[in-house]
Design a protein around this motif. Sequence first.
Motif, PDB file in Angstrom:
ATOM      1  N   VAL A 171      82.954  -1.171  80.234  1.00 52.04           N
ATOM      2  CA  VAL A 171      82.103  -1.217  81.430  1.00 52.04           C
ATOM      3  C   VAL A 171      81.942   0.176  82.029  1.00 52.04           C
ATOM      4  N   THR A 172      83.082   0.875  82.180  1.00 52.00           N
ATOM      5  CA  THR A 172      83.039   2.224  82.756  1.00 52.00           C
ATOM      6  C   THR A 172      82.269   3.175  81.860  1.00 52.00           C
ATOM      7  N   GLY A 173      82.558   3.132  80.557  1.00 57.09           N
ATOM      8  CA  GLY A 173      81.882   4.015  79.610  1.00 57.09           C
ATOM      9  C   GLY A 173      80.384   3.791  79.575  1.00 57.09           C
ATOM     10  N   ALA A 174      79.973   2.508  79.597  1.00 55.80           N
ATOM     11  CA  ALA A 174      78.540   2.206  79.602  1.00 55.80           C
ATOM     12  C   ALA A 174      77.874   2.771  80.852  1.00 55.80           C
ATOM     13  N   GLY A 175      78.552   2.658  81.991  1.00 54.81           N
ATOM     14  CA  GLY A 175      78.023   3.200  83.239  1.00 54.81           C
ATOM     15  C   GLY A 175      77.891   4.710  83.199  1.00 54.81           C
ATOM     16  N   LEU A 176      78.894   5.374  82.608  1.00 55.80           N
ATOM     17  CA  LEU A 176      78.860   6.838  82.500  1.00 55.80           C
ATOM     18  C   LEU A 176      77.721   7.309  81.595  1.00 55.80           C
ATOM     19  N   VAL A 177      77.504   6.549  80.509  1.00 57.81           N
ATOM     20  CA  VAL A 177      76.428   6.923  79.579  1.00 57.81           C
ATOM     21  C   VAL A 177      75.058   6.703  80.220  1.00 57.81           C
ATOM     22  N   LEU A 178      74.889   5.561  80.879  1.00 58.36           N
ATOM     23  CA  LEU A 178      73.596   5.238  81.490  1.00 58.36           C
ATOM     24  C   LEU A 178      73.221   6.203  82.615  1.00 58.36           C
ATOM     25  N   THR A 179      74.232   6.751  83.283  1.00 55.32           N
ATOM     26  CA  THR A 179      73.964   7.683  84.390  1.00 55.32           C
ATOM     27  C   THR A 179      74.060   9.142  83.957  1.00 55.32           C
ATOM     28  N   SER A 180      74.296   9.371  82.656  1.00 53.60           N
ATOM     29  CA  SER A 180      74.450  10.732  82.117  1.00 53.60           C
ATOM     30  C   SER A 180      75.466  11.524  82.933  1.00 53.60           C
ATOM     31  N   ALA A 181      76.600  10.872  83.203  1.00 58.94           N
ATOM     32  CA  ALA A 181      77.633  11.472  84.051  1.00 58.94           C
ATOM     33  C   ALA A 181      78.223  12.721  83.415  1.00 58.94           C
ATOM     34  N   ASP A 182      78.667  13.629  84.276  1.00 59.99           N
ATOM     35  CA  ASP A 182      79.327  14.848  83.820  1.00 59.99           C
ATOM     36  C   ASP A 182      80.799  14.533  83.560  1.00 59.99           C
ATOM     37  N   ILE A 183      81.247  14.761  82.328  1.00 66.01           N
ATOM     38  CA  ILE A 183      82.647  14.495  81.966  1.00 66.01           C
ATOM     39  C   ILE A 183      83.290  15.817  81.584  1.00 66.01           C
ATOM     40  N   GLY A 184      83.938  16.415  82.553  1.00 64.76           N
ATOM     41  CA  GLY A 184      84.605  17.690  82.315  1.00 64.76           C
ATOM     42  C   GLY A 184      83.656  18.793  81.904  1.00 64.76           C
ATOM     43  N   GLY A 185      82.443  18.796  82.461  1.00 60.90           N
ATOM     44  CA  GLY A 185      81.483  19.848  82.149  1.00 60.90           C
ATOM     45  C   GLY A 185      80.519  19.513  81.042  1.00 60.90           C
ATOM     46  N   THR A 186      80.622  18.307  80.470  1.00 60.05           N
ATOM     47  CA  THR A 186      79.729  17.879  79.391  1.00 60.05           C
ATOM     48  C   THR A 186      79.039  16.580  79.781  1.00 60.05           C
ATOM     49  N   PRO A 187      77.715  16.497  79.729  1.00 64.60           N
ATOM     50  CA  PRO A 187      77.016  15.262  80.095  1.00 64.60           C
ATOM     51  C   PRO A 187      77.168  14.180  79.032  1.00 64.60           C
ATOM     52  N   ALA A 188      77.422  12.954  79.497  1.00 59.21           N
ATOM     53  CA  ALA A 188      77.492  11.814  78.587  1.00 59.21           C
ATOM     54  C   ALA A 188      76.077  11.361  78.252  1.00 59.21           C
ATOM     55  N   GLY A 189      75.880  10.812  77.075  1.00 57.97           N
ATOM     56  CA  GLY A 189      74.556  10.326  76.718  1.00 57.97           C
ATOM     57  C   GLY A 189      74.394  10.081  75.235  1.00 57.97           C
ATOM     58  N   VAL A 190      73.304   9.418  74.881  1.00 53.35           N
ATOM     59  CA  VAL A 190      73.012   9.106  73.481  1.00 53.35           C
ATOM     60  C   VAL A 190      72.843  10.385  72.668  1.00 53.35           C
ATOM     61  N   SER A 191      72.454  11.460  73.335  1.00 54.27           N
ATOM     62  CA  SER A 191      72.232  12.732  72.636  1.00 54.27           C
ATOM     63  C   SER A 191      73.484  13.253  71.943  1.00 54.27           C
ATOM     64  N   ASN A 192      74.671  12.832  72.422  1.00 60.26           N
ATOM     65  CA  ASN A 192      75.922  13.277  71.788  1.00 60.26           C
ATOM     66  C   ASN A 192      76.083  12.715  70.371  1.00 60.26           C
ATOM     67  N   LEU A 193      75.318  11.655  70.059  1.00 58.46           N
ATOM     68  CA  LEU A 193      75.405  11.068  68.722  1.00 58.46           C
ATOM     69  C   LEU A 193      74.772  11.973  67.667  1.00 58.46           C
TER      70      LEU A 193
END
Length: 462
Positions: A171-193
């Motif tokens: 649940v948390t991970g999906a929320g972070l990805v959908l909001t492109s959250a900053d995780i320690g200076g790196t944005p979460a997102g589909v682009s990381n794939l």
Amino acid sequence: MDSSLLTENGESYSKALGNRQVQMIAIGGAIGVGLFLGAGGKLHQVGPSLIFSYAICGVAAYFVMRALGELVLHEPSSGSFVTYARKFIGPWAGFASGWMYWLNWAMTGIAEITAVAIYVHKWLPDVPQWITALIALGVLLAVNLLSVKVFGELEFWFSVVKVLAIVVFLVTGAGLVLTSADIGGTPAGVSNLTGHSGLFPAGIGIALMTLQAVIFAYSAIEVVGIAAGETKDARKVLPKAINGVVWRIGVFYVGSVLLLAMLLPWPFYSGDESPFVTVFSRLGIPGIGDVMNAVVLTAALSSVNSGLYSTGRILRSLAEKGEAPSFVSRMSSRQVPYGGILFTSVAYVLGVVLNYLVPKEAFDIAIAIASLGVISTWATLIFCQLRLRQAALRGELERPSYRMPWAPYSGWATLAFLVLVVVLMGFSDGAEKIAFSSIPVLAVVLAVGWRFVKRRERTPLG
């Protein structure tokens, strides 16, 4: 109605496991240290392609569980696949599969105990890792020796913690990805794939080499079948438990690895800590990394707990046929096969010693050799189901209504996949190559052991 399951020598197991406990044992068996710790190193090695490895192995695990379900509904037994191998293949197959399963859990226990030490070392860096591992083993050994009810209750709560943690992460991970959250200076997102050398940064060949480690991650799903002999109303409870494992495999495993690959670029992960701890630690929330560390510690403890439980029953099944030392067949007044549990604990103590001497090497080699045990167990279950189906077609027995889908083609395809995984191990340069090289040695040891057993049967006493 009798509340126990009589074994071949007249002693019985207590049917102390209820629906609630069997459901959670089934779920807990499908969530282990292979995911919580092993996924980090493999993500660093092969990148997002690990998602495909988990998906492919998940399909194989699905068919294995369905084959197990049909066998269990045909004949619930705490001897599980050893009983089925003996019945549908031959006595030698029961002997070989039983000892390969024991080898699997002996090696898994070494890996899990090492994982326990690694996790605790994060909090207590000054305490030697082998001491932590030894304490953990002592506690879980005591739990298993008390009664199956205590084991079931502890495993229930272990599984609750693991399942809640995975759900919270999803649940948390999906929320972070959908909001492109900053995780320690790196944005979460589909682009990381695809943004860091693509889906297969190390190439398809290297990605295939991870199949062995992923199969290890799925190990222990078969424990629910061993629990059948100590389950109330097994024919009603077990199909639900097995069906539950199937869809949770897709959500928990494939979903978790997919999210991990999207939350951080794959080079950020490593084999030195859980990928879940890596993600949550980088969020910067005080204490969140420690909470996840506690959860993955629970996963490792749960696996050791299940290993002691299952091998105790399997060894007893072997000893009843004269295929293991007579000591391992001993039952306590609480209907616990303490002989087999103590026998396995000796191997786990050797794991503590290896953890003291060569922790990193011991972990990798143990996982690779354990995978051989998992593959042989899965192959045995599939082949037994194929034989059960053939016997039913000949009119020798009646198949249960809960059946392997698309048989026999699904069975043969799964067997071919398992053979491919073993062959691929031979092309590795790491611990997998060592495990592959041990196959002839294991075959010789099993052949000599079986010959000794048969010779002892032919030798008159006195």
